[in-house]
Motif scaffolding. Structure first.
Motif, PDB file in Angstrom:
ATOM      1  N   ALA A  93      72.475 -21.865-148.953  1.00 59.95           N
ATOM      2  CA  ALA A  93      73.265 -21.153-147.946  1.00 59.95           C
ATOM      3  C   ALA A  93      72.560 -19.861-147.524  1.00 59.95           C
ATOM      4  CB  ALA A  93      74.661 -20.848-148.486  1.00 59.95           C
ATOM      5  N   LEU A  94      71.975 -19.151-148.487  1.00 55.18           N
ATOM      6  CA  LEU A  94      71.263 -17.916-148.165  1.00 55.18           C
ATOM      7  C   LEU A  94      69.973 -18.198-147.401  1.00 55.18           C
ATOM      8  CD1 LEU A  94      72.017 -15.987-151.419  1.00 55.18           C
ATOM      9  CD2 LEU A  94      72.561 -15.231-149.112  1.00 55.18           C
ATOM     10  N   PHE A  95      69.257 -19.235-147.785  1.00 59.39           N
ATOM     11  CA  PHE A  95      68.046 -19.597-147.047  1.00 59.39           C
ATOM     12  C   PHE A  95      68.395 -19.987-145.610  1.00 59.39           C
ATOM     13  CE2 PHE A  95      66.163 -21.107-151.345  1.00 59.39           C
ATOM     14  CZ  PHE A  95      65.769 -19.816-151.661  1.00 59.39           C
ATOM     15  N   ALA A  96      69.486 -20.718-145.428  1.00 60.77           N
ATOM     16  CA  ALA A  96      69.924 -21.117-144.085  1.00 60.77           C
ATOM     17  C   ALA A  96      70.319 -19.900-143.250  1.00 60.77           C
ATOM     18  CB  ALA A  96      71.095 -22.101-144.179  1.00 60.77           C
ATOM     19  N   ALA A  97      70.771 -18.834-143.907  1.00 61.86           N
ATOM     20  CA  ALA A  97      71.149 -17.602-143.212  1.00 61.86           C
ATOM     21  C   ALA A  97      69.944 -16.700-142.958  1.00 61.86           C
ATOM     22  CB  ALA A  97      72.209 -16.851-144.022  1.00 61.86           C
ATOM     23  N   GLY A  98      68.749 -17.147-143.350  1.00 56.69           N
ATOM     24  CA  GLY A  98      67.531 -16.386-143.089  1.00 56.69           C
ATOM     25  C   GLY A  98      66.996 -15.595-144.258  1.00 56.69           C
ATOM     26  N   GLY A  99      67.649 -15.673-145.409  1.00 54.86           N
ATOM     27  CA  GLY A  99      67.161 -14.964-146.590  1.00 54.86           C
ATOM     28  C   GLY A  99      65.946 -15.655-147.191  1.00 54.86           C
ATOM     29  N   GLY A 100      65.176 -14.902-147.978  1.00 57.53           N
ATOM     30  CA  GLY A 100      64.055 -15.482-148.704  1.00 57.53           C
ATOM     31  C   GLY A 100      62.801 -15.717-147.889  1.00 57.53           C
ATOM     32  N   ARG A 101      62.606 -14.955-146.804  1.00 60.63           N
ATOM     33  CA  ARG A 101      61.394 -15.086-145.986  1.00 60.63           C
ATOM     34  C   ARG A 101      60.446 -13.945-146.308  1.00 60.63           C
ATOM     35  NH1 ARG A 101      64.160 -16.768-140.206  1.00 60.63           N
ATOM     36  NH2 ARG A 101      65.015 -18.722-140.987  1.00 60.63           N
ATOM     37  N   VAL A 102      59.223 -14.303-146.695  1.00 61.32           N
ATOM     38  CA  VAL A 102      58.196 -13.322-147.020  1.00 61.32           C
ATOM     39  C   VAL A 102      56.922 -13.743-146.295  1.00 61.32           C
ATOM     40  CG1 VAL A 102      56.837 -12.227-148.840  1.00 61.32           C
ATOM     41  CG2 VAL A 102      59.213 -12.889-149.300  1.00 61.32           C
ATOM     42  N   GLY A 103      56.540 -12.989-145.277  1.00 64.60           N
ATOM     43  CA  GLY A 103      55.345 -13.331-144.506  1.00 64.60           C
ATOM     44  C   GLY A 103      55.467 -14.730-143.925  1.00 64.60           C
ATOM     45  N   ALA A 104      54.482 -15.583-144.227  1.00 62.46           N
ATOM     46  CA  ALA A 104      54.462 -16.953-143.708  1.00 62.46           C
ATOM     47  C   ALA A 104      55.116 -17.939-144.665  1.00 62.46           C
ATOM     48  CB  ALA A 104      53.020 -17.364-143.422  1.00 62.46           C
ATOM     49  N   TYR A 105      56.029 -17.471-145.513  1.00 65.90           N
ATOM     50  CA  TYR A 105      56.704 -18.314-146.499  1.00 65.90           C
ATOM     51  C   TYR A 105      58.216 -18.175-146.335  1.00 65.90           C
ATOM     52  CZ  TYR A 105      52.140 -18.380-148.713  1.00 65.90           C
ATOM     53  OH  TYR A 105      50.801 -18.540-148.954  1.00 65.90           O
ATOM     54  N   ASP A 106      58.936 -19.239-146.672  1.00 65.78           N
ATOM     55  CA  ASP A 106      60.392 -19.145-146.732  1.00 65.78           C
ATOM     56  C   ASP A 106      60.879 -19.782-148.027  1.00 65.78           C
ATOM     57  OD1 ASP A 106      60.352 -21.895-146.275  1.00 65.78           O
ATOM     58  OD2 ASP A 106      61.438 -21.813-144.383  1.00 65.78           O
ATOM     59  N   HIS A 107      62.171 -19.749-148.257  1.00 65.79           N
ATOM     60  CA  HIS A 107      62.790 -20.238-149.498  1.00 65.79           C
ATOM     61  C   HIS A 107      62.223 -19.519-150.729  1.00 65.79           C
ATOM     62  CE1 HIS A 107      64.138 -23.321-146.751  1.00 65.79           C
ATOM     63  NE2 HIS A 107      64.967 -23.778-147.677  1.00 65.79           N
ATOM     64  N   CYS A 108      61.872 -18.246-150.568  1.00 63.36           N
ATOM     65  CA  CYS A 108      61.312 -17.457-151.671  1.00 63.36           C
ATOM     66  C   CYS A 108      62.439 -16.762-152.430  1.00 63.36           C
ATOM     67  CB  CYS A 108      60.359 -16.396-151.133  1.00 63.36           C
ATOM     68  SG  CYS A 108      58.974 -17.033-150.192  1.00 63.36           S
ATOM     69  N   CYS A 109      62.412 -16.861-153.739  1.00 62.28           N
ATOM     70  CA  CYS A 109      63.349 -16.120-154.585  1.00 62.28           C
ATOM     71  C   CYS A 109      62.786 -16.057-155.987  1.00 62.28           C
ATOM     72  CB  CYS A 109      64.742 -16.749-154.579  1.00 62.28           C
ATOM     73  SG  CYS A 109      64.879 -18.325-155.446  1.00 62.28           S
ATOM     74  N   TRP A 110      63.421 -15.247-156.802  1.00 58.06           N
ATOM     75  CA  TRP A 110      63.108 -15.166-158.221  1.00 58.06           C
ATOM     76  C   TRP A 110      64.420 -15.364-158.947  1.00 58.06           C
ATOM     77  CZ3 TRP A 110      64.619 -12.073-162.327  1.00 58.06           C
ATOM     78  CH2 TRP A 110      63.822 -12.163-163.469  1.00 58.06           C
ATOM     79  N   GLN A 111      64.399 -16.122-160.041  1.00 59.82           N
ATOM     80  CA  GLN A 111      65.639 -16.387-160.761  1.00 59.82           C
ATOM     81  C   GLN A 111      65.384 -16.460-162.262  1.00 59.82           C
ATOM     82  OE1 GLN A 111      66.323 -20.026-158.553  1.00 59.82           O
ATOM     83  NE2 GLN A 111      66.009 -21.257-160.389  1.00 59.82           N
ATOM     84  N   VAL A 112      66.398 -16.068-163.015  1.00 63.04           N
ATOM     85  CA  VAL A 112      66.325 -16.125-164.470  1.00 63.04           C
ATOM     86  C   VAL A 112      67.727 -16.386-165.004  1.00 63.04           C
ATOM     87  CG1 VAL A 112      66.614 -13.628-164.790  1.00 63.04           C
ATOM     88  CG2 VAL A 112      65.443 -14.962-166.552  1.00 63.04           C
ATOM     89  N   LEU A 113      67.814 -17.176-166.065  1.00 56.93           N
ATOM     90  CA  LEU A 113      69.096 -17.503-166.685  1.00 56.93           C
ATOM     91  C   LEU A 113      69.448 -16.450-167.724  1.00 56.93           C
ATOM     92  CD1 LEU A 113      71.397 -19.575-166.889  1.00 56.93           C
ATOM     93  CD2 LEU A 113      70.018 -20.803-168.571  1.00 56.93           C
ATOM     94  N   GLY A 114      70.681 -15.997-167.688  1.00 52.81           N
ATOM     95  CA  GLY A 114      71.156 -15.012-168.652  1.00 52.81           C
ATOM     96  C   GLY A 114      72.599 -15.280-168.995  1.00 52.81           C
ATOM     97  N   GLN A 115      73.242 -14.302-169.621  1.00 52.78           N
ATOM     98  CA  GLN A 115      74.641 -14.452-170.013  1.00 52.78           C
ATOM     99  C   GLN A 115      75.456 -13.319-169.416  1.00 52.78           C
ATOM    100  OE1 GLN A 115      75.894 -13.758-174.144  1.00 52.78           O
ATOM    101  NE2 GLN A 115      76.935 -15.726-174.030  1.00 52.78           N
ATOM    102  N   GLY A 116      76.510 -13.690-168.707  1.00 54.39           N
ATOM    103  CA  GLY A 116      77.427 -12.703-168.156  1.00 54.39           C
ATOM    104  C   GLY A 116      78.734 -12.710-168.940  1.00 54.39           C
TER     105      GLY A 116
END
Length: 103
Positions: free
Chosen positions: A19-42
């Motif tokens: 949903a965020l990628f479709a809204a235009g998030g995660g664009r860096v230069g000539a790349y899209d769908h960019c993110c960083w993720q890590v599993l933790g405990q909330g």
């Protein structure tokens, strides 16, 4: 440019990211769908009147959650946050948005 960080249960990780990628998030230069993720405990405790997706009112709940970070252009931050809220299963998603310096 903004950096958007949010927390999401594993069951909805891909749907919220898409949903965020479709809204235009995660664009860096000539790349899209960019993110960083890590599993933790909330942890959280639903208060009276809440409608928790996970857990029970009045009881502290510990859950595995993904922390996801991505960049969002200035003019897309409001649509991106709207997409996050619309696709996220939590009644009140936890997220942060920071304005980035262009150095």
């Amino acid at each position: 440019m903004f950096k958007l960080c949010f927390f999401v249960p594993p069951s909805h990780l891909e749907a919220v990211k898409q949903a965020l990628f479709a809204a235009g998030g995660g664009r860096v230069g000539a790349y899209d769908h960019c993110c960083w993720q890590v599993l933790g405990q909330g942890q959280f405790r639903p208060l009276p009147g809440s409608q928790p997706f996970i857990g029970s009112t009045g009881e502290v709940e510990y859950v595995g959650e993904w922390r996801v970070e991505l960049v969002v252009a200035d003019h897309l931050i409001e649509p991106a946050i709207a997409a996050l809220k619309a696709s996220h299963p939590y009644e009140t998603p936890a997220y942060e948005a920071w304005r980035l310096a262009d150095l």
